[in-house]
Design a protein around this motif. Structure first.
Motif, mmCIF file in Angstrom:
data_model
loop_
_atom_site.group_PDB
_atom_site.id
_atom_site.type_symbol
_atom_site.label_atom_id
_atom_site.label_comp_id
_atom_site.label_asym_id
_atom_site.label_seq_id
_atom_site.Cartn_x
_atom_site.Cartn_y
_atom_site.Cartn_z
ATOM 1 N N ALA A 112 21.016 53.903 49.705
ATOM 2 C CA ALA A 112 21.799 53.516 48.533
ATOM 3 C C ALA A 112 22.484 52.187 48.858
ATOM 4 O O ALA A 112 23.141 52.077 49.881
ATOM 5 C CB ALA A 112 22.845 54.580 48.220
ATOM 6 N N ALA A 113 22.270 51.154 48.030
ATOM 7 C CA ALA A 113 22.779 49.830 48.385
ATOM 8 C C ALA A 113 23.205 49.033 47.164
ATOM 9 O O ALA A 113 22.491 48.137 46.758
ATOM 10 C CB ALA A 113 21.728 49.056 49.190
ATOM 11 N N PRO A 114 24.372 49.206 46.567
ATOM 12 C CA PRO A 114 25.321 50.234 46.972
ATOM 13 C C PRO A 114 24.997 51.614 46.387
ATOM 14 O O PRO A 114 25.580 52.602 46.802
ATOM 15 C CB PRO A 114 26.651 49.727 46.417
ATOM 16 C CG PRO A 114 26.282 48.919 45.220
ATOM 17 C CD PRO A 114 24.953 48.306 45.532
ATOM 18 N N ALA A 116 21.806 54.431 44.588
ATOM 19 C CA ALA A 116 20.373 54.726 44.596
ATOM 20 C C ALA A 116 19.675 53.965 43.464
ATOM 21 O O ALA A 116 18.581 53.442 43.626
ATOM 22 C CB ALA A 116 20.145 56.232 44.456
ATOM 23 N N SER A 147 27.021 41.733 52.632
ATOM 24 C CA SER A 147 26.846 42.379 51.311
ATOM 25 C C SER A 147 27.766 43.580 51.163
ATOM 26 O O SER A 147 28.324 43.816 50.090
ATOM 27 C CB SER A 147 25.422 42.890 51.098
ATOM 28 O OG SER A 147 24.504 42.133 51.784
ATOM 29 N N ALA A 148 27.887 44.347 52.238
ATOM 30 C CA ALA A 148 28.736 45.537 52.173
ATOM 31 C C ALA A 148 30.180 45.136 51.886
ATOM 32 O O ALA A 148 30.878 45.808 51.121
ATOM 33 C CB ALA A 148 28.650 46.318 53.479
ATOM 34 N N CYS A 151 30.448 44.380 48.245
ATOM 35 C CA CYS A 151 30.422 45.643 47.478
ATOM 36 C C CYS A 151 31.771 46.353 47.553
ATOM 37 O O CYS A 151 32.238 46.932 46.570
ATOM 38 C CB CYS A 151 29.331 46.576 47.999
ATOM 39 S SG CYS A 151 27.671 46.008 47.625
ATOM 40 N N MET A 152 32.386 46.326 48.734
ATOM 41 C CA MET A 152 33.695 46.984 48.888
ATOM 42 C C MET A 152 34.719 46.388 47.934
ATOM 43 O O MET A 152 35.460 47.128 47.280
ATOM 44 C CB MET A 152 34.219 46.765 50.304
ATOM 45 C CG MET A 152 33.695 47.732 51.295
ATOM 46 S SD MET A 152 34.567 47.400 52.827
ATOM 47 C CE MET A 152 33.531 48.277 53.933
ATOM 48 N N ALA A 155 33.856 47.455 44.441
ATOM 49 C CA ALA A 155 34.163 48.880 44.248
ATOM 50 C C ALA A 155 35.669 49.085 44.111
ATOM 51 O O ALA A 155 36.127 49.903 43.316
ATOM 52 C CB ALA A 155 33.622 49.699 45.419
ATOM 53 N N LYS A 156 36.421 48.338 44.912
ATOM 54 C CA LYS A 156 37.875 48.463 44.901
ATOM 55 C C LYS A 156 38.455 47.938 43.586
ATOM 56 O O LYS A 156 39.320 48.558 42.982
ATOM 57 C CB LYS A 156 38.448 47.647 46.066
ATOM 58 C CG LYS A 156 39.573 48.345 46.829
ATOM 59 C CD LYS A 156 40.092 47.465 47.949
ATOM 60 C CE LYS A 156 39.309 47.648 49.249
ATOM 61 N NZ LYS A 156 39.863 46.856 50.377
ATOM 62 N N ILE A 160 31.072 50.101 41.094
ATOM 63 C CA ILE A 160 29.676 49.850 41.444
ATOM 64 C C ILE A 160 28.771 50.901 40.808
ATOM 65 O O ILE A 160 27.600 50.999 41.142
ATOM 66 C CB ILE A 160 29.465 49.841 42.978
ATOM 67 C CG1 ILE A 160 30.009 51.123 43.604
ATOM 68 C CG2 ILE A 160 30.122 48.624 43.611
ATOM 69 C CD1 ILE A 160 29.588 51.338 45.044
#
Lengths: 290, 219
Positions: A112-114, A116, A147-148, A151-152, A155-156, A160
């Protein structure tokens, strides 16, 4: 290492330490997860490996349980027209995005990125760029950390997930993270990464999540292909010095607000958009028997 | 925030809520049974009931009941695996009231006669929430090492349990008590920062008024 709550903070920290964004994310996570850099790299390497295997496996002939997905990556790649309009790198990215996304639809093992639903976009961009420019694996891994981190922040500060914010939040975030990391892979500055991230989100602002029959297949698989191209476009624009007129953190906030305004029917519930078309209803009846 | 929640988890597709979360729900139900399951009755509710075929929700739940992790490819063939492992199962569709959109009721019977009835919701990103065990409303995710104690509803048991944990230097992150009625079976759910060793579990099992102790390890 300090927390980062915005893309601006990520960029500022990277600039202050004269290091790439990936470095800031790795240091943050070494501290948060109480792990060494080698341990983090080892774990991420496993994820990268699963992404690669998903690409290889998804390229093979297969059908999803619903019969809606399978075989598209190979069909595209082997076609005499693929790569006529797009560059070889983009052709490869599309092939990878379709492979992995179809493999997911066929109940294959993916990362999952971020999520599925958007799992093809990041690997498509990172693999196609790394392969084309023969970058070492460590650089690709760093790009995944980068990338992570992006995404964080999304998401914060927004979301996402398609159920919360529509496809703009799901495939949009994956593309934004991929674009930002691709800039780092190509030797661009943290500032350029931020612009790439903003541009990729802007390209799909407002995109709804409308999965036919409620499945992660139509239009998700093809939106992974367009998400990869979206990311490459954003990265190339940013690398050429083109800037987003709206700062990236404001773009993320706008995306969040659009997601909040979006009616529920357009957020993964399969009640609106493509999912509500005559054809989609027929497909749904066939798949679910009602 | 953990980076591997962003680039991850590694999972069998196609949906983190309808496939990965479903597998995890089956797995947690298996752990709560505490022995090898031989019979499963699964009730799918909400979106699980609407779209289970396409997402492989049914196969994922059976895979979880067989002990497969959400990243285990055997989930795809879990019906065949169930036959091989002598697990019989039935599915039914029914709206479970007051539950999240993706919810399953999983009733299991074990090889030594144990039975358990659980209601578990998949709440997104592959995360689940157990909302009912037998007759008691509960609430926990099993994301941490989780110990579930089934005990008689008598004074002093919580003190005894927390004393065992303290003496083994296990830090309790969350602890909740549930029961249906005074004097009936009570359920204690303890989520800890460290893994709970066999020694503690065995000492708890030997204790008076404690009927069953289950340990759930996160993947």
């Amino acid at each position: 290492m300090k927390e980062f709550n915005s893309i601006r903070e990520l960029v500022t920290q990277a600039e202050a330490h004269h290091c790439p964004i990936s470095r800031i994310v790795i240091d943050n996570q070494m501290n948060y997860l109480k792990k060494t850099e080698d341990e983090l790299h080892l774990q991420m390497d496993e994820h990268l490996q699963v992404m690669w295997e998903a690409y290889q496996n998804g390229y093979q002939e297969m059908k999803s349980p619903s019969g809606l997905s399978g075989g598209m990556a190979k069909k595209y790649h082997q076609s005499t027209v693929s790569g006529k309009l797009l560059s070889p790198l983009t052709k490869e990215a599309i092939t990878i995005a379709l492979s992995i996304s179809e493999y997911n639809a066929c109940m294959g093992r993916i990362v999952a990125a971020p999520t599925a639903g958007s799992c093809g976009i990041l690997p498509a961009v990172l693999f196609s760029v790394s392969n084309t420019f023969q970058l070492e694996r460590k650089k690709t891994l760093d790009a995944l950390f980068h990338s992570a981190g992006v995404c964080m922040v999304i998401a914060k500060n927004a979301s996402i997930s398609g159920a919360e914010g529509g496809c703009q939040a799901e495939c949009g975030s994956a593309a934004a993270a991929a674009a930002s990391a691709a800039v780092e892979l190509m030797g661009g500055t943290p500032e350029m990464s931020a612009h790439a991230c903003a541009l990729a989100l802007k390209f799909v602002m407002g995109l709804v999540c409308d999965p036919v029959a409620g499945l992660v297949e139509v239009p998700c698989v093809k939106r992974n292909a367009s998400g990869a191209v979206n990311a490459l476009t954003a990265a190339e624009l940013a690398l050429s010095g083109i800037e987003s007129a709206i700062p990236v953190d404001e773009v993320i906030e706008a995306m969040k607000n659009v997601g909040t305004m979006m009616p529920c029917a357009l957020k993964e519930t399969a009640q609106g958009g493509l999912a509500a078309t005559k054809t989609a209803r027929k497909i749904s009846e066939r798949v679910h028997g009602r | 925030m953990n980076i591997f929640d962003m680039i991850g988890p590694i999972m069998v597709g196609s949906s983190s809520s309808h496939t990965a979360g479903a597998a995890r729900a089956g797995y947690v139900a298996r752990m709560l049974l505490g022995e090898e399951p031989v019979k499963a009755v699964v009730t799918l509710s909400g979106s699980f009931a609407q779209t289970y075929q396409g997402h492989g929700t049914d196969r994922a739940i059976i895979g979880g009941i067989l002990g497969f992790s959400p990243s285990d490819l055997r989930i795809r063939n879990s019906f065949e695996e169930a036959k091989r492992n002598h697990l019989s199962y039935t599915f039914q569709m029914e709206e479970l009231e007051n539950t999240a959109p993706n919810t399953a009721k999983i009733e299991l019977q074990g090889v030594n006669g144990a039975v358990i009835s659980t209601i578990i919701s998949s709440v997104g990103g592959g995360v689940v929430q157990v909302v009912r065990i037998n007759d008691a409303d509960v609430k926990f995710s099993a994301e941490y090492p989780t110990t579930v104690v089934f005990n008689d509803d008598k004074p002093g048991i919580v003190a005894k349990v927390s004393e065992y944990f303290a003496s083994h230097h296990i830090n309790i992150a969350f602890m909740r008590l549930f029961r249906r009625e005074e004097g009936q079976e009570a359920i204690m759910v303890i989520e800890s920062d460290q893994k709970v060793g066999k020694e503690i579990l065995e000492s708890l099992r030997q204790s008076e008024h404690i009927n069953k102790v289950i340990a759930i390890e996160p993947f």
